[in-house]
Write a protein that holds these residues in place. Sequence first.
Motif, mmCIF file in Angstrom:
data_model
loop_
_atom_site.group_PDB
_atom_site.id
_atom_site.type_symbol
_atom_site.label_atom_id
_atom_site.label_comp_id
_atom_site.label_asym_id
_atom_site.label_seq_id
_atom_site.Cartn_x
_atom_site.Cartn_y
_atom_site.Cartn_z
ATOM 1 N N LEU A 232 -2.861 10.765 12.308
ATOM 2 C CA LEU A 232 -3.462 9.954 11.256
ATOM 3 C C LEU A 232 -2.934 8.519 11.214
ATOM 4 C CD1 LEU A 232 -5.504 10.134 8.965
ATOM 5 C CD2 LEU A 232 -3.669 10.935 7.462
ATOM 6 N N GLY A 233 -1.639 8.333 11.445
ATOM 7 C CA GLY A 233 -1.012 7.016 11.296
ATOM 8 C C GLY A 233 -1.690 5.914 12.090
ATOM 9 N N PRO A 234 -1.862 6.061 13.421
ATOM 10 C CA PRO A 234 -2.478 4.989 14.218
ATOM 11 C C PRO A 234 -3.897 4.634 13.765
ATOM 12 C CG PRO A 234 -1.397 6.593 15.639
ATOM 13 C CD PRO A 234 -1.394 7.173 14.269
ATOM 14 N N VAL A 235 -4.670 5.642 13.381
ATOM 15 C CA VAL A 235 -6.051 5.373 12.958
ATOM 16 C C VAL A 235 -6.066 4.610 11.634
ATOM 17 C CG1 VAL A 235 -8.264 6.419 12.383
ATOM 18 C CG2 VAL A 235 -6.861 7.434 14.155
ATOM 19 N N LEU A 236 -5.161 4.944 10.709
ATOM 20 C CA LEU A 236 -5.083 4.216 9.444
ATOM 21 C C LEU A 236 -4.672 2.763 9.669
ATOM 22 C CD1 LEU A 236 -3.500 6.776 6.946
ATOM 23 C CD2 LEU A 236 -5.877 6.013 7.089
ATOM 24 N N ARG A 237 -3.752 2.538 10.607
ATOM 25 C CA ARG A 237 -3.356 1.153 10.912
ATOM 26 C C ARG A 237 -4.528 0.365 11.479
ATOM 27 N NH1 ARG A 237 1.515 3.790 12.182
ATOM 28 N NH2 ARG A 237 0.976 4.049 14.384
ATOM 29 N N LYS A 238 -5.356 1.042 12.277
ATOM 30 C CA LYS A 238 -6.549 0.386 12.818
ATOM 31 C C LYS A 238 -7.514 0.022 11.700
ATOM 32 C CE LYS A 238 -10.296 1.113 16.158
ATOM 33 N NZ LYS A 238 -10.899 2.062 17.123
ATOM 34 N N GLY A 248 -11.920 1.849 -0.732
ATOM 35 C CA GLY A 248 -13.028 2.135 0.172
ATOM 36 C C GLY A 248 -12.763 3.361 1.025
ATOM 37 N N LEU A 249 -11.508 3.508 1.454
ATOM 38 C CA LEU A 249 -11.127 4.682 2.236
ATOM 39 C C LEU A 249 -11.245 5.951 1.391
ATOM 40 C CD1 LEU A 249 -10.015 5.831 4.859
ATOM 41 C CD2 LEU A 249 -7.723 5.149 4.135
ATOM 42 N N CYS A 250 -10.864 5.858 0.133
ATOM 43 C CA CYS A 250 -10.965 7.017 -0.773
ATOM 44 C C CYS A 250 -12.433 7.379 -1.019
ATOM 45 C CB CYS A 250 -10.272 6.700 -2.092
ATOM 46 S SG CYS A 250 -10.086 8.129 -3.177
ATOM 47 N N ILE A 251 -13.279 6.372 -1.187
ATOM 48 C CA ILE A 251 -14.713 6.623 -1.384
ATOM 49 C C ILE A 251 -15.300 7.301 -0.149
ATOM 50 C CG2 ILE A 251 -16.968 5.495 -1.595
ATOM 51 C CD1 ILE A 251 -15.551 3.382 -3.356
ATOM 52 N N GLY A 252 -14.917 6.822 1.053
ATOM 53 C CA GLY A 252 -15.404 7.430 2.282
ATOM 54 C C GLY A 252 -14.947 8.874 2.427
ATOM 55 N N ASP A 303 -8.392 8.508 -6.557
ATOM 56 C CA ASP A 303 -9.250 7.363 -6.873
ATOM 57 C C ASP A 303 -8.874 6.772 -8.235
ATOM 58 O OD1 ASP A 303 -11.678 5.741 -6.245
ATOM 59 O OD2 ASP A 303 -12.385 6.647 -8.097
ATOM 60 N N LEU A 304 -8.624 7.624 -9.199
ATOM 61 C CA LEU A 304 -8.215 7.146 -10.522
ATOM 62 C C LEU A 304 -6.881 6.407 -10.454
ATOM 63 C CD1 LEU A 304 -9.187 10.252 -12.702
ATOM 64 C CD2 LEU A 304 -10.310 8.015 -12.682
ATOM 65 N N GLN A 305 -5.946 6.935 -9.654
ATOM 66 C CA GLN A 305 -4.657 6.263 -9.487
ATOM 67 C C GLN A 305 -4.822 4.905 -8.822
ATOM 68 O OE1 GLN A 305 -2.663 9.888 -7.582
ATOM 69 N NE2 GLN A 305 -0.937 8.946 -8.650
ATOM 70 N N LEU A 306 -5.664 4.842 -7.798
ATOM 71 C CA LEU A 306 -5.867 3.585 -7.075
ATOM 72 C C LEU A 306 -6.466 2.519 -7.978
ATOM 73 C CD1 LEU A 306 -7.302 4.910 -3.677
ATOM 74 C CD2 LEU A 306 -5.071 3.836 -4.025
ATOM 75 N N ARG A 307 -7.351 2.931 -8.862
ATOM 76 C CA ARG A 307 -8.041 1.956 -9.710
ATOM 77 C C ARG A 307 -7.203 1.548 -10.919
ATOM 78 N NH1 ARG A 307 -13.602 1.790 -8.200
ATOM 79 N NH2 ARG A 307 -14.147 3.476 -6.778
ATOM 80 N N SER A 308 -6.136 2.303 -11.198
ATOM 81 C CA SER A 308 -5.322 1.981 -12.368
ATOM 82 C C SER A 308 -3.926 1.497 -12.017
ATOM 83 C CB SER A 308 -5.215 3.211 -13.281
ATOM 84 O OG SER A 308 -4.557 4.267 -12.600
ATOM 85 N N ALA A 312 2.210 0.345 -7.564
ATOM 86 C CA ALA A 312 2.363 1.251 -6.422
ATOM 87 C C ALA A 312 1.605 0.706 -5.214
ATOM 88 C CB ALA A 312 1.823 2.633 -6.787
ATOM 89 N N PRO A 313 2.201 0.752 -4.008
ATOM 90 C CA PRO A 313 1.486 0.328 -2.792
ATOM 91 C C PRO A 313 0.277 1.239 -2.582
ATOM 92 C CG PRO A 313 3.850 0.599 -2.386
ATOM 93 C CD PRO A 313 3.565 1.187 -3.730
ATOM 94 N N GLN A 314 -0.917 0.674 -2.667
ATOM 95 C CA GLN A 314 -2.114 1.500 -2.707
ATOM 96 C C GLN A 314 -2.396 2.201 -1.385
ATOM 97 O OE1 GLN A 314 -5.419 -0.667 -4.420
ATOM 98 N NE2 GLN A 314 -4.667 -0.194 -6.459
ATOM 99 N N MET A 315 -2.159 1.527 -0.260
ATOM 100 C CA MET A 315 -2.419 2.184 1.025
ATOM 101 C C MET A 315 -1.463 3.355 1.228
ATOM 102 S SD MET A 315 -4.411 2.539 3.525
ATOM 103 C CE MET A 315 -5.436 1.099 3.802
ATOM 104 N N ALA A 316 -0.215 3.200 0.773
ATOM 105 C CA ALA A 316 0.742 4.300 0.883
ATOM 106 C C ALA A 316 0.283 5.484 0.029
ATOM 107 C CB ALA A 316 2.127 3.841 0.444
ATOM 108 N N LEU A 317 -0.251 5.182 -1.148
ATOM 109 C CA LEU A 317 -0.770 6.228 -2.030
ATOM 110 C C LEU A 317 -1.935 6.963 -1.363
ATOM 111 C CD1 LEU A 317 -0.340 7.237 -5.003
ATOM 112 C CD2 LEU A 317 -2.188 5.681 -5.645
ATOM 113 N N MET A 318 -2.812 6.197 -0.717
ATOM 114 C CA MET A 318 -3.969 6.803 -0.055
ATOM 115 C C MET A 318 -3.542 7.593 1.179
ATOM 116 S SD MET A 318 -7.194 7.093 -0.448
ATOM 117 C CE MET A 318 -7.685 8.567 0.431
ATOM 118 N N GLU A 319 -2.590 7.057 1.926
ATOM 119 C CA GLU A 319 -2.118 7.756 3.118
ATOM 120 C C GLU A 319 -1.473 9.089 2.739
ATOM 121 O OE1 GLU A 319 0.619 6.947 7.115
ATOM 122 O OE2 GLU A 319 0.453 5.428 5.558
#
Length: 331
Positions: A232-238, A248-252, A303-308, A312-319
């Motif tokens: 997962l890591g390399p693809v997320l960095r891309k 957007g990643l969470c919506i997808g 998604d609720l956490q990301l929007r509020s 917190a580093p949002q990409m880390a939260l999503m990862e």
Amino acid sequence: MKLSPRDTASYFRKPDPRKAGVLIFGTDALRVADKRQQIIPALVGPNAEEEMRISRMSGADIRKDPAMLLDALKAISFFPGPRVAFVEEANDLSERAILAALQDWSEGDAQLIVTAGNLKPTSKIRKAFEAHPNAYSAAIYDNPPTREEIERDLADAGLRNIDRDSLEHLTGLANELEPGDFRQTLTKLVIYKLNDDTPLSHDDIAACAPTSTEAALDDALNIVAEGRSEQLGPVLRKLQSQGVQPVGLCIGATRHFRTLHATAVNPSSLYIKGPKGDQLRRQASKWGRNKLEDALQLLINTDLQLRSADQAPQMALMERALIRLAMMGRR
């Protein structure tokens, strides 16, 4: 007056210029913007921007200067033709100007187009449009366009030679892409097939569909759904390098897992054919309905956490959420 989802599609294609206006609201800003981009040209034509027949302002603007909106409604353009007063990002803090404009509107004024985020049923703006006998309120949901809507949009643009498989391909694509990207894809298809009377093919669609970011996003979501967390890591960095945002990643991811859930409940509901469809069916079968519901709940909470979240580093939260999903997929 409220517009039902079915009536919204037909009204936005052919709006009534004699109405006072319409409120367009929903949780997905892209879908709201897509509907606004559809209705305004339908009301005032393609050259209205150049002819200064569109007055644009934000909810913040009219909150500071409530008379601005009413002035825009009553103004007389140098060029003849219908006019629009467009208010974006409205909320109940800008209600005073909007309600006054709606109350004072008379025939011959510019039509009032208001866009907003998710408005509660108690919202004064929403209640005013819903109760007004000469205006409409349209709630825009997160549902992608149906096959019938896609076929109608293409037919309106002059592209009619479309077989069932190609329509199913486009319907699957509509479930994957953001509304603006999908509408751009349809526009490209119409231009691509100009003066070409052969049936629309899968190759034609592939030639016009977005590839870069969507391909990387597909890779990430398939990795998650198949439990391959170590990849997962390399693809997320891309994806980050391509400008994909955590929301957007969470919506997808939510859209992908909703497709899997619908497939697990009813396998015949999946429109996507070929190798990709087979892959989604395998994923849905592996997860099962109950575990997919758990996955969707995790994504909704994320998604609720990301929007509020402010700090917190949002990409880390999503990862972290995607890794948890991948671990769930292994069990």
